[in-house]
Design an enzyme around this catalytic site. Structure first.
Site, mmCIF file in Angstrom:
data_model
loop_
_atom_site.group_PDB
_atom_site.id
_atom_site.type_symbol
_atom_site.label_atom_id
_atom_site.label_comp_id
_atom_site.label_asym_id
_atom_site.label_seq_id
_atom_site.Cartn_x
_atom_site.Cartn_y
_atom_site.Cartn_z
ATOM 1 C CG HIS A 74 5.344 2.397 6.488
ATOM 2 N ND1 HIS A 74 6.169 1.838 7.157
ATOM 3 C CD2 HIS A 74 6.191 3.781 6.253
ATOM 4 C CE1 HIS A 74 7.254 2.179 7.255
ATOM 5 N NE2 HIS A 74 7.306 3.369 6.672
ATOM 6 C CG HIS A 124 6.668 3.909 0.171
ATOM 7 N ND1 HIS A 124 5.730 4.152 1.148
ATOM 8 C CD2 HIS A 124 7.818 4.543 0.615
ATOM 9 C CE1 HIS A 124 6.455 4.562 2.245
ATOM 10 N NE2 HIS A 124 7.834 5.119 1.801
ATOM 11 C CD GLU A 126 2.016 7.117 2.619
ATOM 12 O OE1 GLU A 126 3.008 7.605 3.545
ATOM 13 O OE2 GLU A 126 1.134 8.196 2.422
ATOM 14 C CB CYS A 194 2.380 14.530 6.826
ATOM 15 S SG CYS A 194 3.979 14.304 6.929
HETATM 16 S S1 SF4 Z 1 3.961 12.568 10.413
HETATM 17 FE FE1 SF4 Z 1 4.166 12.674 8.339
HETATM 18 S S2 SF4 Z 1 6.255 11.645 7.659
HETATM 19 FE FE2 SF4 Z 1 5.425 11.277 10.038
HETATM 20 S S3 SF4 Z 1 4.894 9.181 10.108
HETATM 21 FE FE3 SF4 Z 1 3.046 10.536 9.633
HETATM 22 S S4 SF4 Z 1 2.856 10.788 7.515
HETATM 23 FE FE4 SF4 Z 1 4.793 9.559 7.879
#
Ligand code: SF4
Length: 314
Positions: A74, A124, A126, A194
């Site tokens: 995170h 959170h 992150e 993402c």
């Molecule tokens: S790919 Fe996306 S969901 Fe997976 S750890 Fe990275 S940011 Fe988080």
């Protein structure tokens, strides 16, 4: 009972990298290694690593001087990096490269003199990490109502960034509210969400077209898993977040001909199998997989970890 699995589902490249970093650190330095926060939000993953010698802590003050210390996927605030350096901890950073990319984008906007608005969920890890990387120069909004409550003048130069695991649709609505509110605004649209989050959300939407009920395998504190459940509900399909087969409630699936299953980015496939096994204890089950995107994203491990031979002494 027909069971249809979403594609893609489960582990993303960032989660695989983070788990590999802990396993490689254990193999190369020997236990214990210390991990700040759950490496990824899944109790089964954390318990398995703990059994191999990983120790999970919430604060660096719990880590002995000089110990191997791993930051979770995170990401962390700058003050955590500084504290680790001041204490001489040997850090391996498992921050997902896509989270680190958001940190970099936020810092660039600050350097341009813009007020940075982070779209994300308060509390959170992150979000705490991203806010802490921008070092006090960012404000957090979660909803369109939060945007209305911002006190900056409409011509203030602003920029927005977003948490990586948000709902695509909700985030679009918040970005539109920001664009209506501010005349000088830049941002990446929804590109900070993402690839893994976007792909799993598209797949669960497909699943919702055919399923009578959706089971999302994932942890209660997993942001992307919660968003998958919400998308199922918004599509009008009863949807439940379940950690493993032990949490299956027979009443959820009693009248279902077709049960859809997906899994959050931090949920191992073994837990999907566990849920299918729990369904099989209720009725004969036929399993198929919905066509979907084959993900080929991979992230390299940190160079300092790759360089060391296995079983090297610290
Ligand atoms: S790919 Fe996306 S969901 Fe997976 S750890 Fe990275 S940011 Fe988080």
């Amino acid at each position: 009972m027909r069971v249809v699995l979403a594609q893609p589902r489960g582990f993303c490249a960032g989660v695989i990298r983070a788990i590999d970093i802990v396993e490689e650190a254990l193999a190369k330095f020997g236990p214990p290694v210390y991990v700040r926060h759950e490496i990824v939000h899944n109790r089964h993953v954390v318990d398995a690593l703990r059994a191999k010698g990983a120790r999970f802590v919430e604060e660096l003050s719990e880590v002995p001087a000089g110990a191997i210390t791993i930051f979770s996927a995170h990401g962390v605030a700058r003050r955590v990096e500084d504290e680790a350096q001041a204490r001489g901890l040997r850090v391996l950073d498992a921050t997902c490269p896509l989270v680190a990319k958001v940190h970099g984008r936020g810092r660039r906007y600050v350097a341009q003199g813009r007020v940075v608005i982070l779209v994300g969920h308060a509390g959170h890890p992150e979000v705490e990490g991203t806010m802490g990387q921008i070092q006090g120069a960012a404000v957090l909004v979660q909803t369109e109502r939060d945007v209305d409550a911002l006190s900056f003048a409409p011509d203030t130069p602003v920029a927005y960034i977003t948490q990586t695991t948000l709902s695509v649709d909700d985030t679009r609505a918040v970005i539109s509210a920001l664009e209506r509110r501010f005349s000088d605004i830049v941002g990446p649209d929804i590109d900070d969400i993402c690839y893994a989050t976007q792909n799993r959300q598209s797949a669960v939407r497909e699943l919702a077209r055919i399923a009578d009920v959706i089971l999302v395998v994932g942890a209660r504190n997993s942001s992307n898993s919660n968003r998958l459940r919400e998308i199922g509900v918004e599509a009008g399909v009863p949807s439940y977040l379940i950690a493993d087969g032990g949490e299956l409630d027979a009443a959820w699936v009693r009248r279902a001909d077709l049960v859809g299953i997906t899994a959050g980015a931090s949920a191992p496939e073994a837990l999907v199998d566990d849920v299918i096994a729990a369904l099989r204890r209720l009725a004969p089950v036929e399993v198929s997989v919905l066509p979907g995107i084959e993900e080929k994203v991979e992230f390299r491990l940190p160079a300092e970890l790759l360089r060391l031979p296995r079983a090297a002494a610290a």
